[in-house]
Design a protein around this motif. Structure first.
Motif, PDB file in Angstrom:
ATOM      1  N   LYS A  22      36.686  41.627  37.559  1.00 34.50           N
ATOM      2  CA  LYS A  22      36.620  40.944  36.257  1.00 34.50           C
ATOM      3  C   LYS A  22      36.442  41.917  35.088  1.00 34.50           C
ATOM      4  CE  LYS A  22      36.927  37.252  38.703  1.00 34.50           C
ATOM      5  NZ  LYS A  22      38.277  36.643  38.882  1.00 34.50           N
ATOM      6  N   VAL A  35      32.589  41.992  31.575  1.00 30.99           N
ATOM      7  CA  VAL A  35      33.396  41.726  30.378  1.00 30.99           C
ATOM      8  C   VAL A  35      33.128  42.742  29.276  1.00 30.99           C
ATOM      9  CG1 VAL A  35      33.531  39.273  30.905  1.00 30.99           C
ATOM     10  CG2 VAL A  35      31.737  40.087  29.377  1.00 30.99           C
ATOM     11  N   THR A  63      33.107  35.632  33.951  1.00 33.67           N
ATOM     12  CA  THR A  63      34.522  35.846  33.697  1.00 33.67           C
ATOM     13  C   THR A  63      34.893  35.390  32.291  1.00 33.67           C
ATOM     14  OG1 THR A  63      35.133  33.658  34.555  1.00 33.67           O
ATOM     15  CG2 THR A  63      35.069  35.481  36.134  1.00 33.67           C
ATOM     16  N   ASN A 102      46.640  37.751  34.590  1.00 37.55           N
ATOM     17  CA  ASN A 102      45.181  37.714  34.727  1.00 37.55           C
ATOM     18  C   ASN A 102      44.450  38.155  33.460  1.00 37.55           C
ATOM     19  OD1 ASN A 102      44.509  37.159  37.826  1.00 37.55           O
ATOM     20  ND2 ASN A 102      46.364  38.401  37.732  1.00 37.55           N
ATOM     21  N   ASN A 137      38.520  33.930  30.073  1.00 35.11           N
ATOM     22  CA  ASN A 137      39.919  33.529  30.132  1.00 35.11           C
ATOM     23  C   ASN A 137      40.721  34.057  28.959  1.00 35.11           C
ATOM     24  OD1 ASN A 137      39.626  31.999  32.527  1.00 35.11           O
ATOM     25  ND2 ASN A 137      38.746  30.308  31.361  1.00 35.11           N
TER      26      ASN A 137
END
Length: 230
Positions: free
Chosen positions: A191, A169, A98, A212, A100
């Motif tokens: 994700k 990602v 993931t 998110n 941020n």
């Protein structure tokens, strides 16, 4: 086993004139999903990319965390209209990577995937009855699919990503449908950091994207797009 049928219809013009023609329509297919010996649901879909569909659906329903949780997928055709898909699930500790941070938007990548969609998909070009979904890594579309349901199309794309162990990602998802909350939740759960859609999102979808760190791009067509969260 085709996805398109030709059916006779009566076409009625404004002046009341009638004409008998053949119309191509989408053939509806049913998948009976059986998980660890238990029948859990039926999915109405096209018969394309069935393995990707069931893996993506199991992921969306939080029955698996990654493809490493899947021991086997056996697709057994019952007839031209339905299949039974038997899935054995084990347990693993695999995690999805993931981030941020909201990723940077690569304009070339977005335009590339818009142009890819503009070319159209095979079944939709014949029937105008499917939703399309594309999964891209960088400027390259690595997977394309279409289905009766836009949710199924997204599940298929997520399933492909999981099966092929792509890093989420690095991925961009393009959907031909509108984006309500439950659609962008699928992207968030997977994700995938960038969602590009042909149609508009709802207010709840926009808020979810903000909460998110998902780049939400919509009205992506004809070489233009609008950024709702970046």
């Amino acid at each position: 086993m085709g996805n398109v049928l030709s059916v006779p219809v009566t076409k009625v013009l404004e002046d009341g004139t009638k004409e008998n023609i053949d119309r191509k329509v989408l053939k509806e297919y049913t998948v009976h999903l059986i998980c660890n010996g238990e029948s859990i649901l039926d999915i109405d879909c096209t018969n394309l990319d069935l393995k990707e569909l069931v893996v993506g659906r199991l992921f969306a329903d939080k029955k698996i965390q990654n493809y490493s949780d899947v021991d086997s997928v056996d697709i057994n055709e019952i007839n031209d209209n339905e299949s039974a898909v038997n899935v054995l699930i084990t347990t693993s500790n695999a995690k999805v990577e993931t981030s941020n941070k909201i990723p940077n938007i690569n304009h070339e990548s977005v335009i590339s995937i818009i142009n890819k969609f503009t070319d159209g998909s095979e079944i939709h070009n014949e029937t105008k009855s499917t939703h399309s979904c594309y999964l891209a890594v960088g400027t390259k579309a690595v997977f394309e699919t279409e289905d009766i349901s836009r949710h199924n199309a997204v599940d298929k794309s997520v399933g492909y990503m999981l099966i092929n162990e792509l890093n989420p990602v690095d991925c961009i998802l393009y959907s031909s449908g509108r984006v309500p909350l439950d659609m962008i939740e699928k992207v968030g759960n997977a994700k995938i950091p960038i969602l590009v859609a042909k149609a508009l999102p709802t207010d709840k979808a926009i808020q979810y994207a903000k909460d998110n760190n998902i780049v939400l791009i919509a009205r992506a067509r004809n070489g233009e797009y609008e950024i709702f969260n970046q």
